[in-house]
Design a protein around this motif. Structure first.
Motif, PDB file in Angstrom:
ATOM      1  N   VAL A  94     -22.503  20.861  -1.139  1.00 30.76           N
ATOM      2  CA  VAL A  94     -22.871  20.220  -2.182  1.00 30.76           C
ATOM      3  C   VAL A  94     -23.047  21.012  -3.603  1.00 30.76           C
ATOM      4  O   VAL A  94     -23.102  22.339  -3.446  1.00 30.76           O
ATOM      5  N   ASP A  95     -22.573  20.162  -4.698  1.00 28.60           N
ATOM      6  CA  ASP A  95     -22.752  20.910  -5.865  1.00 28.60           C
ATOM      7  C   ASP A  95     -24.428  21.318  -6.279  1.00 28.60           C
ATOM      8  O   ASP A  95     -24.390  22.479  -6.979  1.00 28.60           O
ATOM      9  N   GLU A  96     -25.398  20.523  -5.938  1.00 28.85           N
ATOM     10  CA  GLU A  96     -26.561  20.721  -6.261  1.00 28.85           C
ATOM     11  C   GLU A  96     -27.230  22.008  -5.407  1.00 28.85           C
ATOM     12  O   GLU A  96     -27.050  22.087  -4.149  1.00 28.85           O
TER      13      GLU A  96
ATOM     14  N   GLY B  32     -16.130  29.699  -9.737  1.00 30.57           N
ATOM     15  CA  GLY B  32     -14.838  30.394  -9.334  1.00 30.57           C
ATOM     16  C   GLY B  32     -14.836  31.703  -9.578  1.00 30.57           C
ATOM     17  O   GLY B  32     -13.700  32.155  -9.510  1.00 30.57           O
ATOM     18  N   GLU B  33     -15.486  32.556 -10.207  1.00 33.47           N
ATOM     19  CA  GLU B  33     -15.499  33.708 -10.511  1.00 33.47           C
ATOM     20  C   GLU B  33     -15.327  34.582  -9.258  1.00 33.47           C
ATOM     21  O   GLU B  33     -15.801  34.546  -8.450  1.00 33.47           O
TER      22      GLU B  33
ATOM     23  N   THR C 227     -10.498  31.748  -9.920  1.00 34.14           N
ATOM     24  CA  THR C 227     -10.118  31.016  -9.060  1.00 34.14           C
ATOM     25  C   THR C 227      -9.473  29.652  -9.385  1.00 34.14           C
ATOM     26  O   THR C 227      -8.289  29.169  -9.199  1.00 34.14           O
ATOM     27  N   THR C 228     -10.304  28.978 -10.201  1.00 30.84           N
ATOM     28  CA  THR C 228      -9.985  27.553 -10.559  1.00 30.84           C
ATOM     29  C   THR C 228     -10.954  27.225 -12.029  1.00 30.84           C
ATOM     30  O   THR C 228     -12.003  27.836 -11.857  1.00 30.84           O
TER      31      THR C 228
ATOM     32  N   ALA D 247     -15.852  24.075  -8.459  1.00 29.91           N
ATOM     33  CA  ALA D 247     -15.359  25.452  -8.663  1.00 29.91           C
ATOM     34  C   ALA D 247     -16.204  26.555  -7.701  1.00 29.91           C
ATOM     35  O   ALA D 247     -15.477  27.740  -7.547  1.00 29.91           O
ATOM     36  N   ILE D 248     -17.061  26.187  -6.990  1.00 27.18           N
ATOM     37  CA  ILE D 248     -17.984  27.431  -6.400  1.00 27.18           C
ATOM     38  C   ILE D 248     -17.068  27.944  -5.197  1.00 27.18           C
ATOM     39  O   ILE D 248     -16.502  27.369  -4.370  1.00 27.18           O
ATOM     40  N   THR D 249     -17.405  29.479  -5.247  1.00 28.86           N
ATOM     41  CA  THR D 249     -16.549  30.357  -4.389  1.00 28.86           C
ATOM     42  C   THR D 249     -17.553  30.221  -3.196  1.00 28.86           C
ATOM     43  O   THR D 249     -18.694  30.656  -3.204  1.00 28.86           O
ATOM     44  N   ASN D 250     -17.067  29.752  -1.925  1.00 33.38           N
ATOM     45  CA  ASN D 250     -18.089  29.508  -0.910  1.00 33.38           C
ATOM     46  C   ASN D 250     -18.017  30.600  -0.074  1.00 33.38           C
ATOM     47  O   ASN D 250     -19.096  30.924   0.717  1.00 33.38           O
ATOM     48  N   ALA D 251     -16.847  31.526   0.488  1.00 34.27           N
ATOM     49  CA  ALA D 251     -17.108  32.383   1.252  1.00 34.27           C
ATOM     50  C   ALA D 251     -15.820  33.508   0.746  1.00 34.27           C
ATOM     51  O   ALA D 251     -14.799  32.869   0.236  1.00 34.27           O
ATOM     52  N   ILE D 252     -15.912  34.718   1.233  1.00 34.53           N
ATOM     53  CA  ILE D 252     -14.878  35.768   1.131  1.00 34.53           C
ATOM     54  C   ILE D 252     -14.726  36.452   2.398  1.00 34.53           C
ATOM     55  O   ILE D 252     -15.798  36.923   2.890  1.00 34.53           O
TER      56      ILE D 252
END
Length: 434
Positions: free
Chosen positions: A2-4, A197-198, A215-216, A221-226
């Motif tokens: 979710v974005d929230e 997306g940073e 990334t975008t 744009a959330i970066t969820n995992a690395i």
């Protein structure tokens, strides 16, 4: 996911305790002062003598630990994208024997405040050795030494962050006030991912930041995992999973994007097999996917979960792997027989937000959003587990590379901390020297 991303629905220990009378003899102000001024750590020796590992003064409360545990189990609200998914998965779950003793409590550091920004993303604690732990604390990536019990700041993203090295494709203007959603640290490389997306890359043995990228520019744009890994040639890469449906592979030798796969739903986590040939992809779909890591083509859908998944991990043997889901289960899979999972392990109160295997393959750690981390005996078929029981949201969980330590980040305004457990070893042969 979710974005929230506000943490408003997360329960805090201090709020719950302050709502209760403490022997009826002290004001709430006195209680608050007591809870917040008593920041002493807890050692293994103190825990053996009966002190609560988190320093919670149960003797001063009108509720016992056991009663409060029952209340938490009954009232904790597990977040679900698909209603009642946790109820539907129960009948498949493996009955495991509890009481395993694989890691013993060593230390609880109350001065270490491990924090969370997004309630679904809980990979914010990493160990590069049994003495070196990296974690998020508000706008800073901190290093904690379990040897010296000292903390130092590694990266501060509250202001302006820009790369001090020049590489093609790097955003030389950098970022301002990055909200870090996820983190990965391995050997000398640290990569932080942000809500817009940073990507911020720092080598721990060099001053400053090495590389910045976005990334975008998509709104989602959330970066969820690395995940950081080494290629067969020895080159260091990392994989970023993103809410725009993208999975991107960056080569950190050339600081270039080397692969970009796109999937029809937000990707919450991706894990590369030990031989580098297969990728587990899980996200905002009950079914995960096993894909070819070179082409991104689907090999097989992973069917069985009833909600969205946020965790995955490969066993070091490269044959079995695990996925964690908001239906409160972790499924174990065999890459040779993918028609169904080989085992289903159930949490106590919420989603499985983080999964880690020990490097020797002996154990698998499975973290719920709060209160519980489960350590399973993998080599004996996940038949037995050690259940680590505490109070507070889990910001992250990891084994040290040598498997000797297990670290758990706890997010709570009063009882937030970093807990350290040491692997139990049979050193009976040393008794002859005492």
């Amino acid at each position: 996911m979710v974005d929230e991303y506000k943490m408003e629905d997360v329960d805090d220990m201090d709020e719950e305790f302050l709502d209760r009378d403490m022997d009826g003899s002290e004001s709430e102000v006195d209680v608050y002062d007591y809870l917040n001024s008593t920041m002493a750590d807890t050692s293994s020796a103190q825990a053996r003598k009966g002190k609560d590992i988190q320093g919670i003064p149960w003797e001063r409360l009108t509720i016992t630990r056991e009663k409060y545990r029952q209340t938490r189990l009954e009232q904790y609200k597990n977040y679900e994208n698909i209603p009642r998914s946790g109820d539907g998965s129960a009948k498949e779950c493996k009955v495991t024997k509890k009481g395993g003793s694989y890691y013993e409590f060593k230390h609880n550091a109350r001065s270490v405040k491990s924090t969370i920004l997004h309630f679904q993303l809980r990979n914010l604690v990493w160990a590069t050795s049994k003495h070196d732990i990296y974690l998020m604390s508000h706008f800073s990536v901190m290093h904690w030494s379990s040897l010296t019990c000292k903390m130092s700041e590694v990266l501060n993203v509250s202001g302006h962050v820009a790369p001090c090295e020049k590489h093609p494709g790097s955003l030389l203007e950098g970022f301002t006030q990055t909200q870090v959603s996820t983190l990965a640290v391995k050997d000398n490389l640290l990569v932080a991912g942000g809500f817009q997306g940073e990507l911020i890359c720092k080598h721990l043995d060099r001053p400053g930041v090495s590389f910045c990228s976005r990334t975008t520019y998509d709104d989602n744009a959330i970066t969820n995992a690395i995940e950081i890994y080494s290629s067969p040639s020895g080159a260091v890469h990392f994989i970023a999973s993103n809410n725009d449906g993208g999975v991107r592979d960056f080569d950190m030798e050339s600081f270039q994007l080397s692969k970009h796969f796109h999937f029809p739903w937000p990707v919450n986590h991706a894990s590369l097999s030990p031989d580098g040939k297969l990728l587990i992809i899980v996200g905002d779909n009950p079914n995960g996917i096993l894909v070819d890591s070179k082409t991104g083509k689907t090999i097989m859908s992973l069917c069985g979960h009833l909600d969205y998944s946020f965790a995955s991990g490969w066993h070091p043997d490269g044959v079995t792997f695990a996925t964690g889901n908001q239906d409160k289960t972790c499924r174990i899979w065999d890459a040779r027989y993918l028609s169904k999972s080989v085992a289903v392990l159930k949490g106590n109160l919420g989603a499985i937000r983080s999964i880690r295997y020990s490097s020797d393959g002996q154990f698998m750690g499975m973290a719920e959003p709060a209160d519980f981390v489960h350590v399973y005996d993998v080599k004996n078929g996940y038949e037995k587990e050690q259940e680590i029981d505490f109070f507070g949201e889990v910001s992250g969980m990891c084994f040290s590379p040598d498997t000797e330590s297990l670290f758990i980040g706890v997010w709570d305004r009063t009882y937030g901390s970093l807990m350290e457990y040491n692997r139990c070893r049979n050193y009976a042969y040393l008794d002859s020297f005492t």
